[in-house]
Enzyme design. Structure first.
Site, PDB file in Angstrom:
ATOM      1  N   SER A 128       0.952  -1.145   0.075  1.00 24.55           N
ATOM      2  CA  SER A 128       0.033   0.228  -0.054  1.00 24.55           C
ATOM      3  C   SER A 128       1.065   1.123   0.000  1.00 24.55           C
ATOM      4  O   SER A 128       2.088   1.266   0.436  1.00 24.55           O
ATOM      5  CB  SER A 128      -0.772   0.010   1.235  1.00 24.55           C
ATOM      6  OG  SER A 128      -1.551   1.368   1.300  1.00 24.55           O
ATOM      7  N   TYR A 141      -1.754  -0.623  10.404  1.00 26.53           N
ATOM      8  CA  TYR A 141      -1.950  -1.014   9.025  1.00 26.53           C
ATOM      9  C   TYR A 141      -0.904  -0.370   8.250  1.00 26.53           C
ATOM     10  O   TYR A 141      -0.014  -1.061   7.416  1.00 26.53           O
ATOM     11  CB  TYR A 141      -3.129  -0.411   8.268  1.00 26.53           C
ATOM     12  CG  TYR A 141      -3.326  -0.577   6.835  1.00 26.53           C
ATOM     13  CD1 TYR A 141      -3.938  -1.691   6.551  1.00 26.53           C
ATOM     14  CD2 TYR A 141      -3.036   0.494   5.925  1.00 26.53           C
ATOM     15  CE1 TYR A 141      -4.219  -2.091   5.131  1.00 26.53           C
ATOM     16  CE2 TYR A 141      -3.228   0.124   4.712  1.00 26.53           C
ATOM     17  CZ  TYR A 141      -3.897  -1.055   4.149  1.00 26.53           C
ATOM     18  OH  TYR A 141      -3.989  -1.403   2.884  1.00 26.53           O
TER      19      TYR A 141
END
Length: 244
Positions: A128, A141
């Site tokens: 990501s 995350y």
């Protein structure tokens, strides 16, 4: 040309979003595709898998080998996001996020590696842009995706001599069903779309197929000299500076 004829691919979290688009792109290139996630997949052969279970990755790889006899491509896509600052996040939130986003890919890679060495295969990890920067309230995350990028490089270095390539894709804002539902839940979805479009030089957000196409290329022999890289797919978002 992206050609995966005769190859066998496993995509975790392949039932929806980026995982589904990756599975579709791999299949279109000729691969036999398996997906793994909680629940059934109506499009591809699948194995119901809970990546919170640390024994699941090795069992899953065994199932693929028993069914197909080989493994050429591993796409580590399954992911989890729990929001909250470090003050708001519990140790359980932290552990669950790292288990699914980082430990499971490590265990899958470990179990798959002997088979990938045999086939001179390829791993594509779905990271990501939050492994590079951060949105608010995403410490676990961000840490998990930064770790996955690091794991990508380490595997590429260690197993390049074995003929196994390992790359990562770092998507930005992609219009998955989850993100579209979030936008539609807002008071003024059109205004939000215009606002988020403005932070991208291409003036739009991405589609799952934008990521899937790159995954298939990285998995194929067309990318035979590409390894250890993190490929950002974000419409230029991380390149464009905000106004002063």
């Amino acid at each position: 040309m992206t050609d995966l004829s005769g190859k066998v691919a496993l995509v975790t979290g392949g039932r929806s979003g980026i995982g589904a688009a990756s599975a579709e792109a791999l299949a279109e290139a000729g691969a036999r595709v398996f997906t793994a996630q909680r629940g059934a997949d109506v499009q591809f052969e699948f194995f119901e898998t809970d990546f919170m279970d640390s024994s699941a990755p090795a069992r899953l790889i065994d199932q693929v080998i028993e069914t197909a006899g080989r493994l050429d491509v591993l796409v580590n896509n399954a992911g989890l996001m729990r929001e909250g600052t470090v003050l708001e996040s519990s140790p359980e939130d932290w552990d669950a996020t790292l288990q699914v986003n980082l430990t499971a890919p490590f265990l899958l890679t470990k179990a798959a590696m002997p088979h990938l060495i045999e086939t001179k295969g390829s791993i594509v990890n779905i990271g990501s842009i939050e492994g590079i920067g951060s949105n608010p309230r995403h410490p676990a995350y961000c840490a998990s995706k930064a770790g996955l990028h690091g794991l990508t490089r380490a595997v590429a270095v260690d197993h390049g001599p074995d003929g196994v390539r390992c790359n990562a894709v770092a998507p930005g804002w992609i219009d998955t069903d989850l993100n579209v539902a979030f936008i539609e839940s807002l008071g003024d979805p059109d205004a939000f779309r215009a606002k988020i479009g403005d932070i991208h030089p291409l003036r739009r957000t991405g589609a799952p197929k934008d990521v899937g196409a790159l995954v298939a290329w990285l998995a194929s022999d067309a990318a035979d000299f590409v390894t250890g890289q993190v490929w950002t797919v974000d419409g230029g978002r991380m390149t464009q500076l905000s106004l002063p």
